[in-house]
Scaffold this motif. Structure first.
Motif, PDB file in Angstrom:
ATOM      1  N   GLY A  69       0.827  -1.191   0.000  1.00  0.00           N
ATOM      2  CA  GLY A  69       0.000   0.000   0.000  1.00  0.00           C
ATOM      3  C   GLY A  69       0.863   1.242   0.000  1.00  0.00           C
ATOM      4  O   GLY A  69       2.010   1.218  -0.467  1.00  0.00           O
ATOM      5  N   SER A  70       0.322   2.328   0.519  1.00  0.00           N
ATOM      6  CA  SER A  70       1.023   3.606   0.572  1.00  0.00           C
ATOM      7  C   SER A  70       2.223   3.525   1.516  1.00  0.00           C
ATOM      8  O   SER A  70       2.090   3.091   2.659  1.00  0.00           O
ATOM      9  CB  SER A  70       0.059   4.693   1.071  1.00  0.00           C
ATOM     10  OG  SER A  70       0.739   5.784   1.615  1.00  0.00           O
ATOM     11  N   TYR A  71       3.376   3.942   1.037  1.00  0.00           N
ATOM     12  CA  TYR A  71       4.575   3.926   1.885  1.00  0.00           C
ATOM     13  C   TYR A  71       4.351   4.739   3.151  1.00  0.00           C
ATOM     14  O   TYR A  71       4.627   4.282   4.260  1.00  0.00           O
ATOM     15  CB  TYR A  71       5.774   4.511   1.115  1.00  0.00           C
ATOM     16  CG  TYR A  71       6.238   3.670  -0.047  1.00  0.00           C
ATOM     17  CD1 TYR A  71       7.052   2.556   0.159  1.00  0.00           C
ATOM     18  CD2 TYR A  71       5.868   3.985  -1.345  1.00  0.00           C
ATOM     19  CE1 TYR A  71       7.486   1.782  -0.901  1.00  0.00           C
ATOM     20  CE2 TYR A  71       6.290   3.212  -2.418  1.00  0.00           C
ATOM     21  CZ  TYR A  71       7.105   2.116  -2.192  1.00  0.00           C
ATOM     22  OH  TYR A  71       7.520   1.351  -3.255  1.00  0.00           O
ATOM     23  N   THR A  72       3.851   5.957   2.981  1.00  0.00           N
ATOM     24  CA  THR A  72       3.646   6.835   4.132  1.00  0.00           C
ATOM     25  C   THR A  72       2.604   6.264   5.079  1.00  0.00           C
ATOM     26  O   THR A  72       2.791   6.228   6.299  1.00  0.00           O
ATOM     27  CB  THR A  72       3.220   8.239   3.671  1.00  0.00           C
ATOM     28  OG1 THR A  72       4.219   8.776   2.805  1.00  0.00           O
ATOM     29  CG2 THR A  72       3.034   9.167   4.860  1.00  0.00           C
ATOM     30  N   GLY A  73       1.477   5.814   4.528  1.00  0.00           N
ATOM     31  CA  GLY A  73       0.424   5.241   5.345  1.00  0.00           C
ATOM     32  C   GLY A  73       0.895   4.039   6.140  1.00  0.00           C
ATOM     33  O   GLY A  73       0.612   3.896   7.340  1.00  0.00           O
ATOM     34  N   LEU A  74       1.639   3.154   5.484  1.00  0.00           N
ATOM     35  CA  LEU A  74       2.134   1.957   6.163  1.00  0.00           C
ATOM     36  C   LEU A  74       3.090   2.316   7.294  1.00  0.00           C
ATOM     37  O   LEU A  74       3.032   1.735   8.384  1.00  0.00           O
ATOM     38  CB  LEU A  74       2.835   1.037   5.161  1.00  0.00           C
ATOM     39  CG  LEU A  74       1.923   0.301   4.173  1.00  0.00           C
ATOM     40  CD1 LEU A  74       2.750  -0.392   3.104  1.00  0.00           C
ATOM     41  CD2 LEU A  74       1.043  -0.708   4.897  1.00  0.00           C
ATOM     42  N   ARG A  75       3.970   3.277   7.051  1.00  0.00           N
ATOM     43  CA  ARG A  75       4.937   3.636   8.081  1.00  0.00           C
ATOM     44  C   ARG A  75       4.250   4.270   9.294  1.00  0.00           C
ATOM     45  O   ARG A  75       4.638   4.027  10.436  1.00  0.00           O
ATOM     46  CB  ARG A  75       6.004   4.574   7.525  1.00  0.00           C
ATOM     47  CG  ARG A  75       6.907   3.924   6.503  1.00  0.00           C
ATOM     48  CD  ARG A  75       8.315   4.460   6.549  1.00  0.00           C
ATOM     49  NE  ARG A  75       9.025   4.048   7.749  1.00  0.00           N
ATOM     50  CZ  ARG A  75       9.649   2.875   7.902  1.00  0.00           C
ATOM     51  NH1 ARG A  75       9.621   1.996   6.925  1.00  0.00           N
ATOM     52  NH2 ARG A  75      10.271   2.590   9.012  1.00  0.00           N
ATOM     53  N   ILE A  76       3.217   5.069   9.050  1.00  0.00           N
ATOM     54  CA  ILE A  76       2.480   5.673  10.162  1.00  0.00           C
ATOM     55  C   ILE A  76       1.801   4.592  10.997  1.00  0.00           C
ATOM     56  O   ILE A  76       1.872   4.588  12.232  1.00  0.00           O
ATOM     57  CB  ILE A  76       1.453   6.695   9.639  1.00  0.00           C
ATOM     58  CG1 ILE A  76       2.168   7.921   9.063  1.00  0.00           C
ATOM     59  CG2 ILE A  76       0.485   7.112  10.748  1.00  0.00           C
ATOM     60  CD1 ILE A  76       1.250   8.883   8.345  1.00  0.00           C
ATOM     61  N   GLY A  77       1.133   3.665  10.325  1.00  0.00           N
ATOM     62  CA  GLY A  77       0.433   2.600  11.040  1.00  0.00           C
ATOM     63  C   GLY A  77       1.368   1.695  11.804  1.00  0.00           C
ATOM     64  O   GLY A  77       1.129   1.369  12.985  1.00  0.00           O
ATOM     65  N   VAL A  78       2.457   1.295  11.168  1.00  0.00           N
ATOM     66  CA  VAL A  78       3.396   0.371  11.802  1.00  0.00           C
ATOM     67  C   VAL A  78       4.124   1.043  12.968  1.00  0.00           C
ATOM     68  O   VAL A  78       4.307   0.439  14.035  1.00  0.00           O
ATOM     69  CB  VAL A  78       4.408  -0.180  10.775  1.00  0.00           C
ATOM     70  CG1 VAL A  78       5.555  -0.917  11.465  1.00  0.00           C
ATOM     71  CG2 VAL A  78       3.701  -1.126   9.809  1.00  0.00           C
ATOM     72  N   SER A  79       4.544   2.286  12.797  1.00  0.00           N
ATOM     73  CA  SER A  79       5.245   2.967  13.894  1.00  0.00           C
ATOM     74  C   SER A  79       4.326   3.164  15.094  1.00  0.00           C
ATOM     75  O   SER A  79       4.753   3.024  16.255  1.00  0.00           O
ATOM     76  CB  SER A  79       5.800   4.310  13.422  1.00  0.00           C
ATOM     77  OG  SER A  79       4.765   5.171  12.986  1.00  0.00           O
ATOM     78  N   THR A  80       3.054   3.465  14.831  1.00  0.00           N
ATOM     79  CA  THR A  80       2.089   3.606  15.927  1.00  0.00           C
ATOM     80  C   THR A  80       1.881   2.272  16.639  1.00  0.00           C
ATOM     81  O   THR A  80       1.890   2.200  17.877  1.00  0.00           O
ATOM     82  CB  THR A  80       0.746   4.121  15.389  1.00  0.00           C
ATOM     83  OG1 THR A  80       0.932   5.408  14.797  1.00  0.00           O
ATOM     84  CG2 THR A  80      -0.292   4.225  16.507  1.00  0.00           C
TER      85      THR A  80
END
Length: 219
Positions: A69-80
């Protein structure tokens, strides 16, 4: 009592759900033209825990949609998700984004093909049977008139790229479900509970999203 907080941010849909023993208790989500995940995600989590009166210490695990999916979206979700797991000392669960999307489709027969837009005529896709069993792994593919031509059964395409798919996927057995656009944390509830029950957990320190393709920066 197993409470799992599910986070889905792989697409434009910012989605959070709280599940009890695999059943969604409450879900909050919003899909906007621009990505608002950084602003909305923690607000949704706070609202859900407050409304359900479930304290963070009561959570058994955090589940996150792992991609593609979206690189930015994935990183936000995973980091949270990682932050919560580390702070609370609870396990991390990763769920296939396309599997989550496929769960939204109910068909009596044929195949389900969830797709996520990867720009131009490229998509991230997988193939599931009508029981939601994966029969072809996730891949990045460029669509043309010959895509899925070998499939003679009914094929149901879902996801956020249906309009562009219609221009090349024109066989009579091809069907589109325009009401199913984005994956949702609501459909993560059962999947994350099954993984928790089977002890299919991730290493919080080393887990990375499934980008499928390398991130390339351009001017």
């Amino acid at each position: 009592m197993i409470y799992i907080l599910n986070i889905e941010t792989a697409t434009k849909n910012c989605s959070v759900s709280l599940a009890k023993n695999g059943e969604t208790v409450l879900c909050r989500e919003i899909s906007e033209q621009g990505y608002s995940h950084a602003e909305k995600l923690h607000v949704f989590i706070e609202e859900i825990l407050k409304e359900t009166k479930v304290a963070p210490k009561d959570l058994s695990a955090i589940a996150v949609s792992k991609g593609p999916g979206s690189y930015t979206g994935l990183r936000i979700g995973v980091s949270t998700a990682k932050g919560f797991c580390y702070a609370l000392g609870i396990p991390l669960i990763a769920v296939d984004t396309l599997q989550v999307l496929a769960q939204k489709a109910t068909v009596e027969n044929g195949l389900i093909v969830p797709m996520i837009d990867a720009r131009r005529m490229e998509v991230y896709s997988a193939v599931f049977d009508n029981k939601h069993n994966k029969i072809r792994e996730v891949q990045a593919e460029i669509l043309d008139a010959n895509s899925y031509a070998e499939m003679t059964e009914a094929v149901y395409f879902i996801g956020d790229c249906q309009e562009k798919c219609k221009t090349v996927l024109t066989k009579d057995n091809f069907h589109f479900l325009p009401e199913i656009v984005f994956p949702s944390a609501n459909e993560m509830s059962r999947l994350s509970f099954e993984k928790f029950s089977n002890n299919e957990l991730e290493d919080v320190a080393y887990f990375e999203p499934f980008y499928l393709k390398d991130f390339l920066m351009t001017k």
